[in-house]
Design a protein around this motif. Structure first.
Motif, PDB file in Angstrom:
ATOM      1  N   TYR A  45       0.879  -1.174   0.000  1.00  0.00           N
ATOM      2  CA  TYR A  45       0.000   0.000   0.000  1.00  0.00           C
ATOM      3  C   TYR A  45       0.910   1.217   0.000  1.00  0.00           C
ATOM      4  CZ  TYR A  45      -3.425   3.430   1.756  1.00  0.00           C
ATOM      5  OH  TYR A  45      -4.235   4.522   1.926  1.00  0.00           O
ATOM      6  N   ASN A  46       0.611   2.196  -0.866  1.00  0.00           N
ATOM      7  CA  ASN A  46       1.482   3.368  -0.979  1.00  0.00           C
ATOM      8  C   ASN A  46       0.673   4.533  -1.535  1.00  0.00           C
ATOM      9  OD1 ASN A  46       4.087   4.579  -0.746  1.00  0.00           O
ATOM     10  ND2 ASN A  46       4.289   4.504  -2.979  1.00  0.00           N
ATOM     11  N   LYS A  47       0.219   5.418  -0.642  1.00  0.00           N
ATOM     12  CA  LYS A  47      -0.575   6.565  -1.072  1.00  0.00           C
ATOM     13  C   LYS A  47      -0.114   7.825  -0.351  1.00  0.00           C
ATOM     14  CE  LYS A  47      -4.786   4.234  -2.577  1.00  0.00           C
ATOM     15  NZ  LYS A  47      -6.262   4.174  -2.483  1.00  0.00           N
ATOM     16  N   GLN A  48      -0.256   8.942  -1.044  1.00  0.00           N
ATOM     17  CA  GLN A  48       0.222  10.219  -0.509  1.00  0.00           C
ATOM     18  C   GLN A  48      -0.918  11.002   0.121  1.00  0.00           C
ATOM     19  OE1 GLN A  48       1.949  12.837  -3.444  1.00  0.00           O
ATOM     20  NE2 GLN A  48       3.097  13.986  -1.909  1.00  0.00           N
ATOM     21  N   GLY A  49      -0.596  11.646   1.246  1.00  0.00           N
ATOM     22  CA  GLY A  49      -1.535  12.563   1.875  1.00  0.00           C
ATOM     23  C   GLY A  49      -2.795  11.936   2.426  1.00  0.00           C
ATOM     24  N   VAL A  50      -2.747  10.663   2.832  1.00  0.00           N
ATOM     25  CA  VAL A  50      -3.945  10.023   3.383  1.00  0.00           C
ATOM     26  C   VAL A  50      -4.058  10.329   4.873  1.00  0.00           C
ATOM     27  CG1 VAL A  50      -4.017   8.196   1.669  1.00  0.00           C
ATOM     28  CG2 VAL A  50      -2.692   7.865   3.747  1.00  0.00           C
ATOM     29  N   LEU A  51      -5.274  10.497   5.332  1.00  0.00           N
ATOM     30  CA  LEU A  51      -5.517  10.781   6.745  1.00  0.00           C
ATOM     31  C   LEU A  51      -5.405   9.497   7.571  1.00  0.00           C
ATOM     32  CD1 LEU A  51      -8.536  13.224   6.387  1.00  0.00           C
ATOM     33  CD2 LEU A  51      -6.133  13.808   6.782  1.00  0.00           C
TER      34      LEU A  51
ATOM     35  N   VAL B  48      -7.995   6.775   7.318  1.00  0.00           N
ATOM     36  CA  VAL B  48      -8.048   6.052   6.045  1.00  0.00           C
ATOM     37  C   VAL B  48      -7.097   4.866   6.071  1.00  0.00           C
ATOM     38  CG1 VAL B  48      -7.665   6.211   3.551  1.00  0.00           C
ATOM     39  CG2 VAL B  48      -8.743   8.114   4.777  1.00  0.00           C
ATOM     40  N   TRP B  49      -5.839   5.111   6.466  1.00  0.00           N
ATOM     41  CA  TRP B  49      -4.911   3.971   6.474  1.00  0.00           C
ATOM     42  C   TRP B  49      -5.158   3.041   7.651  1.00  0.00           C
ATOM     43  CZ3 TRP B  49      -1.515   4.014  10.617  1.00  0.00           C
ATOM     44  CH2 TRP B  49      -1.114   5.245  11.144  1.00  0.00           C
ATOM     45  N   LYS B  50      -5.887   3.533   8.669  1.00  0.00           N
ATOM     46  CA  LYS B  50      -6.303   2.625   9.748  1.00  0.00           C
ATOM     47  C   LYS B  50      -7.273   1.584   9.197  1.00  0.00           C
ATOM     48  CE  LYS B  50      -9.515   4.057  12.453  1.00  0.00           C
ATOM     49  NZ  LYS B  50     -10.277   4.804  13.488  1.00  0.00           N
ATOM     50  N   GLU B  51      -8.235   2.028   8.396  1.00  0.00           N
ATOM     51  CA  GLU B  51      -9.181   1.097   7.787  1.00  0.00           C
ATOM     52  C   GLU B  51      -8.480   0.149   6.821  1.00  0.00           C
ATOM     53  OE1 GLU B  51     -12.300   0.526   8.516  1.00  0.00           O
ATOM     54  OE2 GLU B  51     -12.198   2.041  10.103  1.00  0.00           O
ATOM     55  N   GLU B  52      -7.437   0.643   6.146  1.00  0.00           N
ATOM     56  CA  GLU B  52      -6.675  -0.222   5.246  1.00  0.00           C
ATOM     57  C   GLU B  52      -5.963  -1.314   6.039  1.00  0.00           C
ATOM     58  OE1 GLU B  52      -5.172  -1.676   1.634  1.00  0.00           O
ATOM     59  OE2 GLU B  52      -6.832  -0.331   2.139  1.00  0.00           O
ATOM     60  N   MET B  53      -5.456  -0.970   7.208  1.00  0.00           N
ATOM     61  CA  MET B  53      -4.844  -1.978   8.078  1.00  0.00           C
ATOM     62  C   MET B  53      -5.856  -3.055   8.463  1.00  0.00           C
ATOM     63  SD  MET B  53      -2.363   0.016  10.772  1.00  0.00           S
ATOM     64  CE  MET B  53      -2.180  -1.475  11.738  1.00  0.00           C
TER      65      MET B  53
ATOM     66  N   ARG C 203      -8.534  -3.892   6.807  1.00  0.00           N
ATOM     67  CA  ARG C 203      -8.866  -4.680   5.608  1.00  0.00           C
ATOM     68  C   ARG C 203      -7.786  -5.720   5.325  1.00  0.00           C
ATOM     69  NH1 ARG C 203      -7.824  -5.276   0.343  1.00  0.00           N
ATOM     70  NH2 ARG C 203      -6.081  -3.811   0.423  1.00  0.00           N
ATOM     71  N   LEU C 204      -6.531  -5.309   5.397  1.00  0.00           N
ATOM     72  CA  LEU C 204      -5.431  -6.229   5.149  1.00  0.00           C
ATOM     73  C   LEU C 204      -5.375  -7.311   6.225  1.00  0.00           C
ATOM     74  CD1 LEU C 204      -2.673  -3.689   4.017  1.00  0.00           C
ATOM     75  CD2 LEU C 204      -3.904  -5.321   2.566  1.00  0.00           C
ATOM     76  N   SER C 205      -5.703  -6.938   7.462  1.00  0.00           N
ATOM     77  CA  SER C 205      -5.710  -7.918   8.545  1.00  0.00           C
ATOM     78  C   SER C 205      -6.731  -9.004   8.282  1.00  0.00           C
ATOM     79  CB  SER C 205      -6.011  -7.232   9.886  1.00  0.00           C
ATOM     80  OG  SER C 205      -4.978  -6.341  10.256  1.00  0.00           O
ATOM     81  N   GLU C 206      -7.906  -8.606   7.821  1.00  0.00           N
ATOM     82  CA  GLU C 206      -8.961  -9.570   7.543  1.00  0.00           C
ATOM     83  C   GLU C 206      -8.609 -10.451   6.347  1.00  0.00           C
ATOM     84  OE1 GLU C 206     -12.541  -7.370   7.055  1.00  0.00           O
ATOM     85  OE2 GLU C 206     -12.730  -6.881   9.185  1.00  0.00           O
ATOM     86  N   LYS C 207      -7.997  -9.855   5.336  1.00  0.00           N
ATOM     87  CA  LYS C 207      -7.698 -10.613   4.115  1.00  0.00           C
ATOM     88  C   LYS C 207      -6.578 -11.619   4.321  1.00  0.00           C
ATOM     89  CE  LYS C 207      -6.457 -10.087  -0.763  1.00  0.00           C
ATOM     90  NZ  LYS C 207      -6.224  -9.144  -1.885  1.00  0.00           N
ATOM     91  N   TYR C 208      -5.503 -11.201   5.029  1.00  0.00           N
ATOM     92  CA  TYR C 208      -4.304 -12.032   5.123  1.00  0.00           C
ATOM     93  C   TYR C 208      -4.111 -12.668   6.496  1.00  0.00           C
ATOM     94  CZ  TYR C 208      -3.064  -9.830   0.714  1.00  0.00           C
ATOM     95  OH  TYR C 208      -3.074  -9.398  -0.585  1.00  0.00           O
ATOM     96  N   ASN C 209      -5.009 -12.382   7.446  1.00  0.00           N
ATOM     97  CA  ASN C 209      -4.847 -12.900   8.802  1.00  0.00           C
ATOM     98  C   ASN C 209      -3.498 -12.456   9.381  1.00  0.00           C
ATOM     99  OD1 ASN C 209      -5.413 -14.206  11.166  1.00  0.00           O
ATOM    100  ND2 ASN C 209      -5.079 -16.269  10.382  1.00  0.00           N
ATOM    101  N   VAL C 210      -3.251 -11.145   9.334  1.00  0.00           N
ATOM    102  CA  VAL C 210      -2.008 -10.577   9.864  1.00  0.00           C
ATOM    103  C   VAL C 210      -1.975 -10.798  11.367  1.00  0.00           C
ATOM    104  CG1 VAL C 210      -0.620  -8.489  10.112  1.00  0.00           C
ATOM    105  CG2 VAL C 210      -1.964  -8.853   8.027  1.00  0.00           C
ATOM    106  N   ARG C 211      -0.853 -11.311  11.878  1.00  0.00           N
ATOM    107  CA  ARG C 211      -0.745 -11.610  13.309  1.00  0.00           C
ATOM    108  C   ARG C 211      -0.004 -10.528  14.075  1.00  0.00           C
ATOM    109  NH1 ARG C 211      -3.126 -16.388  13.879  1.00  0.00           N
ATOM    110  NH2 ARG C 211      -3.864 -15.177  15.632  1.00  0.00           N
ATOM    111  N   VAL C 212       0.889  -9.805  13.421  1.00  0.00           N
ATOM    112  CA  VAL C 212       1.629  -8.721  14.076  1.00  0.00           C
ATOM    113  C   VAL C 212       1.723  -7.546  13.116  1.00  0.00           C
ATOM    114  CG1 VAL C 212       3.831  -7.969  15.068  1.00  0.00           C
ATOM    115  CG2 VAL C 212       3.003 -10.297  15.496  1.00  0.00           C
ATOM    116  N   TRP C 213       1.345  -6.364  13.592  1.00  0.00           N
ATOM    117  CA  TRP C 213       1.555  -5.121  12.854  1.00  0.00           C
ATOM    118  C   TRP C 213       2.617  -4.302  13.576  1.00  0.00           C
ATOM    119  CZ3 TRP C 213       0.126  -3.666   8.175  1.00  0.00           C
ATOM    120  CH2 TRP C 213      -1.024  -4.226   7.580  1.00  0.00           C
ATOM    121  N   ARG C 214       3.639  -3.913  12.855  1.00  0.00           N
ATOM    122  CA  ARG C 214       4.643  -2.994  13.397  1.00  0.00           C
ATOM    123  C   ARG C 214       4.437  -1.648  12.721  1.00  0.00           C
ATOM    124  NH1 ARG C 214       8.884  -5.583  16.242  1.00  0.00           N
ATOM    125  NH2 ARG C 214      10.076  -3.656  16.131  1.00  0.00           N
TER     126      ARG C 214
END
Length: 276
Positions: A111-117, A120-125, A127-138
């Motif tokens: 994911y790579n976008k400029q000037g996002v609030l 917005v990227w919280k919701e992207e996190m 979404r990615l967590s649900e899709k890939y079953n992310v276990r750790v976010w740094r």
């Protein structure tokens, strides 16, 4: 720049644009990326090495096919994510699937976008967590980012999805200094342990940033240098390294177990058995 051309098209890079790009880069980076000259003597990430690490699979969930990157698909992978947030610049994320047996890391998504609030990227996190079953976010936790990384509601939502949020400190005085950290990615590529999906716009952006990247001679980053995806990749790699190095496996993702999306794991209690 330069006005419209025939049929309403615009120049992608005219002389003025190229001059600005050239002034923001070193001679070596300009030669590698824009003139395609071989300057392997001082290149940290060599193009040929990176190309050998590109699989035939598309960005996304890995299918069950040895020809497309991994015979077992997503099964047995421990998924980590790295976030390099910014309000004015680019907010970047990299999702890695880590094979705990072989030590291989597979770039699953970007994911790579400029000037996002932040929301917005919280919701992207999520979404990615649900899709890939992310276990750790740094997530880089310097400055304004700390308000995000320390928000209880965000941690609670990620925990419900089976993910743990880790605040990543990037400074010039700690042991995880970014210049030395990014240099540590090179041996992973050289040994085939860090795999990239097939080229698309986002993968190409990461590829170009890696090719042009070089250690800073001073602590000030040159104006115009783009390395957001490289930073996010390194942050994600810190999570992968931590899990592999300590050899401690989470109780809900054991070796060679079938992979499932986060929604199917929502009721599983996260037993803090991964490295803290």
């Amino acid at each position: 720049i330069g006005g419209a051309l025939k049929f309403g098209l615009f120049r992608k890079r005219d002389g003025l644009m190229l001059e600005r790009i050239r002034s923001s880069m070193s001679l070596a980076g300009w030669s590698r990326l824009y003139q395609q000259q071989q300057v392997a003597d001082d290149a940290v990430f060599r193009q040929q090495v990176l190309l050998e690490c590109v699989d035939g699979r598309k960005r996304g969930l890995i299918p069950r096919s040895g020809a497309l990157g991994r015979a077992a698909g997503m099964d047995g992978l421990f998924v980590v994510g790295g976030v390099d947030p910014s309000t004015a610049g680019f907010t970047s994320m990299v999702v890695l699937g880590v094979d705990l047996d072989t030590g291989e890391r597979f770039v699953l998504d970007l994911y790579n976008k400029q000037g996002v609030l932040p929301h917005v990227w919280k919701e992207e996190m999520f979404r990615l967590s649900e899709k890939y079953n992310v276990r750790v976010w740094r997530v880089e936790g310097n400055g304004f980012q700390r308000a995000f990384t320390r928000d209880p509601s965000i941690r609670e939502r990620l925990a419900h999805l089976g993910a743990r949020l880790v605040e990543h400190q990037t400074t010039g005085v700690n042991k995880h200094d970014e210049e030395f950290g990014v240099l540590g990615l090179a041996p992973l590529f050289e040994n085939g342990l860090l795999r990239l999906p097939a080229m698309d716009f986002l993968v190409q952006s990461l590829f170009d940033q890696l090719v042009a990247w070089e250690p800073l001679k001073q602590r000030v980053k040159p104006k115009g240098r783009k390395d957001d995806l490289v930073m996010a990749l390194w942050i994600a790699e810190m999570g992968a390294f931590e899990v592999i190095e300590r050899g401690r496996k989470p109780s809900v993702v054991q070796r060679n177990t079938p992979w499932m999306p986060a929604a199917a794991n929502a009721s599983v209690v996260w037993r803090r058995s991964v490295p803290r």
